[in-house]
Design a protein around this motif. Structure first.
Motif, PDB file in Angstrom:
ATOM      1  N   CYS B  59       0.863  -1.174   0.000  1.00  0.00           N
ATOM      2  CA  CYS B  59       0.000   0.000   0.000  1.00  0.00           C
ATOM      3  C   CYS B  59       0.904   1.229   0.000  1.00  0.00           C
ATOM      4  O   CYS B  59       1.961   1.222   0.625  1.00  0.00           O
ATOM      5  CB  CYS B  59      -0.852   0.080   1.264  1.00  0.00           C
ATOM      6  SG  CYS B  59      -1.941  -1.298   1.528  1.00  0.00           S
ATOM      7  N   SER B  60       0.440   2.276  -0.643  1.00  0.00           N
ATOM      8  CA  SER B  60       1.277   3.469  -0.715  1.00  0.00           C
ATOM      9  C   SER B  60       1.633   3.989   0.676  1.00  0.00           C
ATOM     10  O   SER B  60       2.789   4.297   0.958  1.00  0.00           O
ATOM     11  CB  SER B  60       0.557   4.552  -1.499  1.00  0.00           C
ATOM     12  OG  SER B  60       1.362   5.682  -1.608  1.00  0.00           O
ATOM     13  N   LEU B  61       0.646   4.068   1.549  1.00  0.00           N
ATOM     14  CA  LEU B  61       0.912   4.639   2.871  1.00  0.00           C
ATOM     15  C   LEU B  61       1.853   3.740   3.667  1.00  0.00           C
ATOM     16  O   LEU B  61       2.755   4.228   4.350  1.00  0.00           O
ATOM     17  CB  LEU B  61      -0.411   4.857   3.624  1.00  0.00           C
ATOM     18  CG  LEU B  61      -0.316   5.688   4.901  1.00  0.00           C
ATOM     19  CD1 LEU B  61       0.255   7.064   4.626  1.00  0.00           C
ATOM     20  CD2 LEU B  61      -1.683   5.818   5.562  1.00  0.00           C
ATOM     21  N   CYS B  62       1.652   2.429   3.562  1.00  0.00           N
ATOM     22  CA  CYS B  62       2.545   1.489   4.250  1.00  0.00           C
ATOM     23  C   CYS B  62       3.971   1.671   3.761  1.00  0.00           C
ATOM     24  O   CYS B  62       4.911   1.732   4.548  1.00  0.00           O
ATOM     25  CB  CYS B  62       2.108   0.043   4.006  1.00  0.00           C
ATOM     26  SG  CYS B  62       0.552  -0.391   4.784  1.00  0.00           S
ATOM     27  N   ALA B  63       4.126   1.741   2.433  1.00  0.00           N
ATOM     28  CA  ALA B  63       5.466   1.887   1.861  1.00  0.00           C
ATOM     29  C   ALA B  63       6.095   3.191   2.330  1.00  0.00           C
ATOM     30  O   ALA B  63       7.267   3.231   2.711  1.00  0.00           O
ATOM     31  CB  ALA B  63       5.392   1.847   0.344  1.00  0.00           C
ATOM     32  N   ARG B  64       5.307   4.257   2.336  1.00  0.00           N
ATOM     33  CA  ARG B  64       5.848   5.555   2.738  1.00  0.00           C
ATOM     34  C   ARG B  64       6.257   5.544   4.202  1.00  0.00           C
ATOM     35  O   ARG B  64       7.299   6.079   4.582  1.00  0.00           O
ATOM     36  CB  ARG B  64       4.828   6.659   2.474  1.00  0.00           C
ATOM     37  CG  ARG B  64       4.730   6.994   1.007  1.00  0.00           C
ATOM     38  CD  ARG B  64       3.511   7.827   0.657  1.00  0.00           C
ATOM     39  NE  ARG B  64       3.314   7.832  -0.780  1.00  0.00           N
ATOM     40  CZ  ARG B  64       3.985   8.637  -1.616  1.00  0.00           C
ATOM     41  NH1 ARG B  64       4.842   9.503  -1.152  1.00  0.00           N
ATOM     42  NH2 ARG B  64       3.776   8.549  -2.907  1.00  0.00           N
ATOM     43  N   ASN B  65       5.416   4.942   5.046  1.00  0.00           N
ATOM     44  CA  ASN B  65       5.764   4.846   6.456  1.00  0.00           C
ATOM     45  C   ASN B  65       7.053   4.058   6.646  1.00  0.00           C
ATOM     46  O   ASN B  65       7.931   4.446   7.399  1.00  0.00           O
ATOM     47  CB  ASN B  65       4.652   4.125   7.233  1.00  0.00           C
ATOM     48  CG  ASN B  65       3.517   5.054   7.573  1.00  0.00           C
ATOM     49  OD1 ASN B  65       3.676   6.272   7.524  1.00  0.00           O
ATOM     50  ND2 ASN B  65       2.379   4.497   7.916  1.00  0.00           N
TER      51      ASN B  65
END
Lengths: 158, 410
Positions: B59-65
């Protein structure tokens, strides 16, 4: 409680529950003892088969940060009247464990079960029961939470 | 007291995971399929899926985190950065379709497995229909968009039949004799007028009875249509506006920014500007991640700014709760709890240097501790605990009395 944190832990709990109900899938020697909330879980760990820890049962305490799974959980052996931590070159007598998977090598794609299995195999592959170097010094000054300690990892050889 | 309290923890949730499906020995492939469409970090079906340079998808947010914690892929540890994240619209499409199909498939499996003999006849036709029906029912946007001439495809009987089956709860299906949704402007138009309506560039004959379209999937579809078509419609103003909206927020270099400037950055998006500097920075970082992750969704699935702000508020509440977490040790509390130990250490430290300092230049004095240091003798006034130290001079015979003045309380 953060959404990712609680939802993911619930999933892991559900998975563990399903695995434990099914003898074919259960990771032998690992059992969930207590999970009253999503902050602290307890497991019992024993090494089945031939090993230096035959017939010994240890309890593992796993504490979660709200930033789980991006931050690793705090994992240590329980030290109490009833259960003692294993005598192992990577386990201090206060229950703290020096394992890279709990620190630098933690990845959010790992899970609590993966940690339990790693620790179990760490025990299984032990060749000599001895305390870590500098155990007494460490235990005297160690913080309550092992995550506050900066461990230096020395490779896999036990 | 050991007990496992799983039931209570799990009861109130709608936790979905691949084990909802029977193992592959019973139903081949589905459990693995469900697993393959999930992010390995949050274990949810992908939200705004992105790929890293190694090809692993999150997920984009997971990757960014995660990349904020450590700039490497959490699966293979190949080094990468937030800026090299690429969206994965194909995966998003697959997940969107699977979300729609999942419950239906589960339902069908249960029916099949529960009443093998009874239900097998009934479920067989639906099974056959599914692969045909899904592409037109679930991803109508892409398919029908390409052949806009086939107007009457939308809401065709095949589509409706599939939906009726999938939602046995009984959502009102559109009667083919009433009004249908225009594939261009998404307004409700009487069926008989649809051709005229389209010929007139959507100017005439819109029924405007918005209440009629009750089904959530229909209105979702309506949104999809309008957004998709708005997105592709060219027009200078439109393009300009879209470009503005689509730009990801840049990463701020907080070290060169003053508190006031960070507050301005936050205020620009109606975010809270309270708290100290670390809080402001954490908030802005979170907002950038959330905002940019939202842009990694396809336009029709994007959340509105208000929704993102709501998510931010929820996140703030989590953080407030987290500060009380037992894992974060309160330093003053720790100091108080271990005061006795600290006092003892301070005492020892203060005595020892005197013990071990006879190497003072040109004064080979012997230090004699006149009386035992009563460190363990329990509490007492500070002056009592610290004893006089008698320093015997090397040759002269003169005596110095040193009073070690100490105030452990200070």
């Amino acid at each position: 409680m953060s959404v990712v944190y609680s939802r993911r832990l619930k999933k892991e709990l559900q998975e563990i529950q399903i695995e434990q109900a099914d003898p074919a899938k259960r990771a032998a020697g690992i059992q969930l003892l207590q999970a009253e909330d999503l902050k602290t879980w307890y497991f019992s760990i024993e090494v089945l088969g031939e090993s230096l820890y035959k017939n010994e049962v240890f309890h593992l305490m796993v504490r979660f940060d709200p930033e789980y799974p991006f931050k690793s959980p705090a994992v240590q052996f329980v030290v109490s009247d009833k259960v003692k931590p294993p005598v192992h070159p990577h386990v201090y007598t206060n229950g703290h464990i020096c394992a890279s998977i709990l620190g630098d090598d933690w990845s959010p794609t790992l899970s609590v079960m993966a940690i339990c299995i790693t620790i179990q195999s760490m025990l299984a592959s032990c060749k000599k029961k001895e305390l870590p170097e500098g155990n007494d010094d460490y235990v005297r000054t160690a913080p309550d939470n092992p995550k506050k300690t900066r461990f230096v990892y020395h490779g896999d050889s036990v | 007291m050991w007990k496992v309290n799983l039931k209570e923890l799990l009861d109130d949730t709608d936790v979905q995971d691949p084990t909802d499906f029977p193992p592959s020995s019973t139903v081949p492939g589905l459990r693995d399929l469900d697993g393959a469409l999930r992010c390995n970090i949050c274990q949810e079906l992908y939200e705004a899926p992105v790929v890293l340079t190694c090809g692993h998808c999150f997920c984009s947010l997971c990757a960014r985190n995660q990349l904020g914690e450590k700039p490497a892929c959490p699966t293979c540890w190949r080094e990468t950065t937030i800026s090299s994240i690429r969206v994965n619209p194909t995966m998003e499409e697959a997940v969107t379709a699977w979300k729609d199909a999942r419950r239906f498939v589960l339902h069908m499996i249960n029916d099949t497995l529960n009443g093998q003999t009874k239900a097998i006849e009934a479920s067989r036709p639906t099974k056959r229909r599914k692969p045909n029906a899904r592409p037109s029912g679930v991803v109508p946007d892409m398919v029908s968009h390409q052949r806009r001439s086939g107007r009457s495809d939308v809401g065709s009987s095949d589509d409706d039949a599939e939906r009726e089956m999938a939602m046995s709860s009984g959502t009102p299906a559109l009667g083919s004799n009433s009004s249908i949704e225009c594939p261009v402007c998404a307004k409700s138009v009487p069926m008989t007028m649809i051709n005229d309506h389209l010929d007139s560039n959507c100017k005439y004959h819109s029924a405007l009875s918005s209440g009629k379209i009750a089904s959530s999937s229909k209105s979702g579809q309506k949104d999809a249509w309008s957004k998709l078509l708005n997105g592709t419609r060219s027009g200078k103003d439109k393009e300009k506006h879209e470009a503005e909206v689509d730009n990801p927020l840049p990463k701020a270099s907080y070290t060169v920014l003053k508190d006031k400037q960070i507050r301005d950055l936050l205020a620009a998006y109606n975010l809270s500007t309270t708290g100290d500097r670390p809080q402001l920075i954490a908030r802005h970082e979170r907002w950038v991640a959330l905002y940019n992750a939202n842009l990694d969704r396809s336009p029709i699935l994007r959340k509105r700014p208000a929704e993102l702000q709501l998510e931010m508020r929820r996140w703030e509440e989590d953080r407030r709760g987290a500060r009380k977490d037992p894992l974060k040790i309160d330093i003053t509390e720790y100091r108080r709890a271990n005061k006795a130990e600290f006092d003892k250490l301070i005492q020892r430290a203060r005595v020892n240097p005197v013990h071990g300092s006879p190497k003072q230049p040109n004064s080979p004095k012997t230090l004699v501790v006149e009386s035992a240091v009563g460190s363990e003798s329990g509490p007492g006034p500070a002056s009592d605990r610290w004893k006089r130290l008698k320093v015997a001079g090397g040759g002269g015979g003169e005596t110095d009395a040193i009073v070690v003045d100490s105030d452990p309380e200070g």
